[in-house]
Design a protein around this motif. Sequence first.
Motif, PDB file in Angstrom:
ATOM      1  N   GLU A   1      40.338  46.606  19.588  1.00 45.26           N
ATOM      2  CA  GLU A   1      40.256  47.395  20.819  1.00 45.26           C
ATOM      3  C   GLU A   1      39.054  47.019  21.674  1.00 45.26           C
ATOM      4  O   GLU A   1      39.074  47.184  22.883  1.00 45.26           O
ATOM      5  CB  GLU A   1      40.221  48.889  20.498  1.00 45.26           C
ATOM      6  CG  GLU A   1      41.552  49.425  20.039  1.00 45.26           C
ATOM      7  CD  GLU A   1      41.597  50.946  19.993  1.00 45.26           C
ATOM      8  OE1 GLU A   1      40.770  51.597  20.664  1.00 45.26           O
ATOM      9  OE2 GLU A   1      42.481  51.471  19.306  1.00 45.26           O
TER      10      GLU A   1
ATOM     11  N   LYS B   1      53.838  56.314  18.961  1.00 41.29           N
ATOM     12  CA  LYS B   1      52.943  56.935  19.939  1.00 41.29           C
ATOM     13  C   LYS B   1      51.585  56.239  19.886  1.00 41.29           C
ATOM     14  O   LYS B   1      51.105  55.873  18.828  1.00 41.29           O
ATOM     15  CB  LYS B   1      52.789  58.418  19.614  1.00 41.29           C
ATOM     16  CG  LYS B   1      52.002  59.180  20.648  1.00 41.29           C
ATOM     17  CD  LYS B   1      52.001  60.658  20.327  1.00 41.29           C
ATOM     18  CE  LYS B   1      51.108  61.392  21.300  1.00 41.29           C
ATOM     19  NZ  LYS B   1      51.820  62.152  22.265  1.00 41.29           N
ATOM     20  N   GLY B   2      50.969  56.063  21.042  1.00 42.71           N
ATOM     21  CA  GLY B   2      49.667  55.420  21.116  1.00 42.71           C
ATOM     22  C   GLY B   2      48.549  56.294  20.581  1.00 42.71           C
ATOM     23  O   GLY B   2      48.695  57.513  20.479  1.00 42.71           O
ATOM     24  N   ASN B   3      47.425  55.677  20.262  1.00 42.21           N
ATOM     25  CA  ASN B   3      46.256  56.431  19.814  1.00 42.21           C
ATOM     26  C   ASN B   3      45.607  57.143  21.009  1.00 42.21           C
ATOM     27  O   ASN B   3      46.113  57.085  22.121  1.00 42.21           O
ATOM     28  CB  ASN B   3      45.265  55.516  19.075  1.00 42.21           C
ATOM     29  CG  ASN B   3      44.631  54.468  19.982  1.00 42.21           C
ATOM     30  OD1 ASN B   3      44.912  54.392  21.172  1.00 42.21           O
ATOM     31  ND2 ASN B   3      43.774  53.655  19.407  1.00 42.21           N
ATOM     32  N   HIS B   4      44.468  57.771  20.774  1.00 40.74           N
ATOM     33  CA  HIS B   4      43.811  58.563  21.828  1.00 40.74           C
ATOM     34  C   HIS B   4      43.468  57.753  23.071  1.00 40.74           C
ATOM     35  O   HIS B   4      43.514  58.264  24.177  1.00 40.74           O
ATOM     36  CB  HIS B   4      42.553  59.230  21.268  1.00 40.74           C
ATOM     37  CG  HIS B   4      41.489  58.238  20.888  1.00 40.74           C
ATOM     38  ND1 HIS B   4      41.551  57.494  19.724  1.00 40.74           N
ATOM     39  CD2 HIS B   4      40.361  57.854  21.520  1.00 40.74           C
ATOM     40  CE1 HIS B   4      40.508  56.691  19.657  1.00 40.74           C
ATOM     41  NE2 HIS B   4      39.765  56.887  20.729  1.00 40.74           N
ATOM     42  N   SER B   5      43.163  56.473  22.915  1.00 34.29           N
ATOM     43  CA  SER B   5      42.803  55.641  24.069  1.00 34.29           C
ATOM     44  C   SER B   5      44.032  55.043  24.748  1.00 34.29           C
ATOM     45  O   SER B   5      43.951  54.540  25.856  1.00 34.29           O
ATOM     46  CB  SER B   5      41.878  54.499  23.623  1.00 34.29           C
ATOM     47  OG  SER B   5      42.569  53.626  22.743  1.00 34.29           O
TER      48      SER B   5
ATOM     49  N   GLN C   1      50.383  46.754  14.198  1.00 32.13           N
ATOM     50  CA  GLN C   1      49.717  47.442  15.289  1.00 32.13           C
ATOM     51  C   GLN C   1      49.703  46.546  16.518  1.00 32.13           C
ATOM     52  O   GLN C   1      49.393  45.362  16.430  1.00 32.13           O
ATOM     53  CB  GLN C   1      48.264  47.762  14.927  1.00 32.13           C
ATOM     54  CG  GLN C   1      48.077  48.987  14.061  1.00 32.13           C
ATOM     55  CD  GLN C   1      48.463  50.270  14.751  1.00 32.13           C
ATOM     56  OE1 GLN C   1      49.468  50.864  14.413  1.00 32.13           O
ATOM     57  NE2 GLN C   1      47.681  50.720  15.702  1.00 32.13           N
TER      58      GLN C   1
ATOM     59  N   SER D   1      46.155  51.238  21.224  1.00 40.88           N
ATOM     60  CA  SER D   1      46.821  50.805  19.983  1.00 40.88           C
ATOM     61  C   SER D   1      48.023  51.676  19.664  1.00 40.88           C
ATOM     62  O   SER D   1      47.992  52.888  19.871  1.00 40.88           O
ATOM     63  CB  SER D   1      45.854  50.899  18.797  1.00 40.88           C
ATOM     64  OG  SER D   1      44.750  50.078  18.975  1.00 40.88           O
ATOM     65  N   ARG D   2      49.073  51.047  19.141  1.00 42.21           N
ATOM     66  CA  ARG D   2      50.220  51.796  18.636  1.00 42.21           C
ATOM     67  C   ARG D   2      51.057  50.905  17.732  1.00 42.21           C
ATOM     68  O   ARG D   2      50.982  49.681  17.788  1.00 42.21           O
ATOM     69  CB  ARG D   2      51.057  52.383  19.762  1.00 42.21           C
ATOM     70  CG  ARG D   2      51.696  51.386  20.699  1.00 42.21           C
ATOM     71  CD  ARG D   2      52.424  52.136  21.783  1.00 42.21           C
ATOM     72  NE  ARG D   2      52.942  51.241  22.788  1.00 42.21           N
ATOM     73  CZ  ARG D   2      53.875  51.572  23.644  1.00 42.21           C
ATOM     74  NH1 ARG D   2      54.389  52.765  23.627  1.00 42.21           N
ATOM     75  NH2 ARG D   2      54.299  50.708  24.541  1.00 42.21           N
ATOM     76  N   TYR D   3      51.870  51.554  16.894  1.00 39.92           N
ATOM     77  CA  TYR D   3      52.761  50.848  15.982  1.00 39.92           C
ATOM     78  C   TYR D   3      53.835  50.129  16.780  1.00 39.92           C
ATOM     79  O   TYR D   3      54.359  50.663  17.761  1.00 39.92           O
ATOM     80  CB  TYR D   3      53.404  51.851  15.017  1.00 39.92           C
ATOM     81  CG  TYR D   3      54.501  51.256  14.174  1.00 39.92           C
ATOM     82  CD1 TYR D   3      54.200  50.487  13.053  1.00 39.92           C
ATOM     83  CD2 TYR D   3      55.836  51.440  14.513  1.00 39.92           C
ATOM     84  CE1 TYR D   3      55.205  49.925  12.288  1.00 39.92           C
ATOM     85  CE2 TYR D   3      56.844  50.876  13.749  1.00 39.92           C
ATOM     86  CZ  TYR D   3      56.527  50.125  12.636  1.00 39.92           C
ATOM     87  OH  TYR D   3      57.530  49.561  11.881  1.00 39.92           O
TER      88      TYR D   3
END
Length: 155
Positions: free
Chosen positions: A122, A54-58, A3, A61-63
């Motif tokens: 985060e 693809k990033g998270n909702h904020s 991540q 974070s992303r792979y």
Amino acid sequence: MAQEIERKFLVKGDFKPEAYQSIRITQGYLSSVPERTVRVRIKGEQGFLTIKGKGNHSGISRYEWEKEITLNEAEELLQLCEPGVIDKIRYLVKSGKHTFEVDEFHGENEGLVMAEIELETENENFTKPAWLDKEVTGDNRYYNAMLTKYPYTKW
């Protein structure tokens, strides 16, 4: 799964006296769809292949998966990339216990200067230097993959 936890900021003022290293970066994208980007990068004399999810909702974070490849392989793969190339100089600047990567863009993204910081979580606190400006984390316009399609000088 690796991540990447990263925040992005615009830069105002002179950060260069604080930089302890700089390197030229050229990169292109084999795939720039939001669900996955596949990037080819030449950083100095080294080549890299990177896949990001693809990033998270904020958008923080992303792979991320990255592998070093030969300079020759990177040069060959750049020929297969989508139109648009990122050309920038990356400066490394210490701030507290963290290091900011400050990118000064050239070519079609001339005038854009952006700082990124990688974090462990985060919500991790970090020291904000005086030259740090507005946060643009999660604003798709500032992703390198988007800057190849919609360069900063054309906004």
